[in-house]
Design a protein around this motif. Structure first.
Motif, short mmCIF file in Angstrom:
data_model
loop_
_atom_site.label_atom_id
_atom_site.label_comp_id
_atom_site.label_asym_id
_atom_site.label_seq_id
_atom_site.Cartn_x
_atom_site.Cartn_y
_atom_site.Cartn_z
N GLN A 89 1.36 2.43 -3.41
CA GLN A 89 0.14 2.73 -4.15
C GLN A 89 -0.49 4.06 -3.72
O GLN A 89 -1.59 4.40 -4.14
CB GLN A 89 -0.85 1.57 -3.94
CG GLN A 89 -0.33 0.27 -4.55
CD GLN A 89 -1.03 -0.98 -4.01
OE1 GLN A 89 -1.71 -0.92 -2.98
NE2 GLN A 89 -0.87 -2.10 -4.71
N ARG A 148 0.81 -1.22 0.00
CA ARG A 148 0.00 0.00 0.00
C ARG A 148 0.84 1.28 0.00
O ARG A 148 0.42 2.32 -0.51
CB ARG A 148 -0.94 0.00 1.21
CG ARG A 148 -0.22 -0.04 2.55
CD ARG A 148 -1.19 0.01 3.72
NE ARG A 148 -0.52 -0.27 4.99
CZ ARG A 148 -1.06 0.01 6.18
NH1 ARG A 148 -2.25 0.57 6.26
NH2 ARG A 148 -0.39 -0.28 7.28
N GLY A 170 0.94 -3.71 -10.16
CA GLY A 170 -0.38 -3.89 -10.75
C GLY A 170 -0.45 -4.89 -11.87
O GLY A 170 -1.45 -4.95 -12.59
#
Length: 443
Positions: free
Chosen positions: A253, A250, A416
């Protein structure tokens, strides 16, 4: 001290000595007049002994080993000399045995011990410790537990030092964006919120909140999650691993981070933190703290490794460097004596000076001064080392194979290319194929 040859005393001298004895007050213990002092016989001088010390990798010459540890052994035990052998050619243990190598000491780690045991170079020091009345109380309980874990029911060796992870931060970037400095005892959720505040584009420069220099956050995971079971099967496609990897993914991101494979992998993260100074926080090995003495100019500090709600107050697993005394050695007593010298306070302080973790319960890092390590002047040095280490996972020859695949799943999730569920499933399949291939090649 040895007794001198006795000489016949003159009568006047005898009279004087008796008078002195009779006139002495009774404030202490006295011998009966006329009782001879037997003296103390000197301990027999130990016979010279040469210990073969085996370093199973390359790039660590004898001069460096002697500087780091060997000289402390010889200083305490002058009758011991060191025959240092390193595995410069990367030969297999089997080939080294065939070539006649018979080590008395082997440096290894918790993750490398399985290979040592496979060729019969392991050894239990329990009886040696009892024989030498060695007290393990001074050793950090987590470190000792880790060594016991690599060979259950035995004490596989004595520790030298520990490598660990810590969270470093650039104080100038925190000042620039008006963000309070980090503190010890933070959780990963709290650090994540800090990372979000710092990550931004400003003045044409991208500033990023967080990076990781090493993949060791997987192998040293603070939840002690296994990657391979006792049947040599990869076992990391689980919810626990998904949550653990997701915790770190995270950070990359966060809107504006712009993660690429180059940015995520260690070398670039280190450059952004130390050289470009556009990365505010960096996870790296504690021994890699910035050194002004080497021209590394950065206004940095460090805090304890952040914790997870699932295991509060617990740092990463230790990467324990320890010495094995092989059961095949015929110099085990001398080898044990040599290792005790490495565990003495002054030697452990010397390790800390170079950024290595002490294995003692009371780490010298907490009280180490700038006069000893000038590069740590004004720094939160005690937090280079966790108060509590996570339990070690069970050792396995194929840990490295499986951990490498977990890292690939992490990269896929960050970039991703796959969702985390798919990435872990594919990575586990790849790990099992690689393990099966290696097992087949051994037959």
């Amino acid at each position: 001290m040895a007794n001198r040859p006795r000489q016949k005393m003159k009568p006047a001298l005898v009279t004087f000595l008796i008078a002195t004895l009779l006139g002495t007050t009774a404030c202490g213990t006295q011998k009966e007049p006329g009782t001879a002092d037997p003296g103390t016989k000197p301990a027999p001088k130990p016979e010279p002994v040469e210990l073969t010390m085996f370093y199973p990798w390359s790039g660590y010459p004898k001069e460096k080993f002697m500087e780091d540890a060997g000289n402390s052994i010889i200083k305490k035990y002058p009758h011991i000399s060191i025959n240092y052998v390193q595995n410069e050619k990367g030969s297999s243990y089997e080939a080294l045995i065939a070539g006649g190598l018979k080590p008395d000491l082997i440096m290894t780690t918790d993750s490398s011990f399985a290979a040592v045991k496979t060729v019969g170079w392991d050894g239990d020091i329990t009886e040696l410790a009892a024989k030498n009345k060695y007290n393990f109380d001074a050793i950090n309980p987590g470190v000792l537990k880790g060594i016991q874990a690599v060979d259950p029911g035995k004490i596989a060796g004595l520790p030298s030092h520990v490598n660990s992870l810590a969270l470093f931060y650039n104080k100038d970037l925190f000042d620039k964006f008006g963000v309070p400095y980090l503190t010890d005892g933070m959780t990963w959720d709290q650090v994540y919120e800090v990372a979000k505040k710092i990550t931004r584009l400003e003045g044409g420069t991208v500033y990023r909140g967080f990076g990781i220099r090493t993949g060791n956050f997987i192998g040293m995971n603070q939840l002690s999650l296994p990657v391979v079971d006792k049947n040599n099967k990869a076992v990391f496609n689980t919810d626990s691993w998904k949550n653990y990897i997701g915790n770190f993914a995270r950070f990359y991101q966060v809107p504006g981070y712009g993660a690429t494979k180059e940015l995520v992998e260690g070398a670039k993260a280190y450059d952004m933190f130390l050289k470009d100074q556009t990365l505010a926080m960096l996870v790296q090995m504690q021994s890699d703290y910035p050194r002004e003495s080497l021209g590394q100019k950065i206004n940095w500090d460090v805090v304890s490794y952040p914790t997870l709600a699932a295991n509060p107050g617990t740092g990463p697993q230790p990467n324990i460097v320890f010495y094995v005394i092989p059961k095949t050695s015929d110099k085990r007593d001398s080898a044990f004596q040599a290792l005790t010298a490495i565990l003495e306070g002054e030697q452990q302080k010397a390790f800390v000076k170079t950024g290595l973790g002490s294995v003692l319960k009371q780490s010298p890092a907490a009280s180490i001064g700038a006069d000893v390590v000038p590069d740590l002047k004004g720094k939160n040095a005690k937090s280079l080392f966790p108060v509590k280490y996570a339990d070690l996972v069970e050792p396995n020859t194929y840990l490295g194979v499986a951990q490498g695949q977990v890292y690939q799943a992490f990269l896929a999730a960050v970039l991703g290319s796959d969702d985390l569920n798919t990435a872990l499933r594919v990575a586990q399949e790849n790990a099992n194929k690689a393990i099966e291939t290696q097992l087949a090649n051994k037959k």
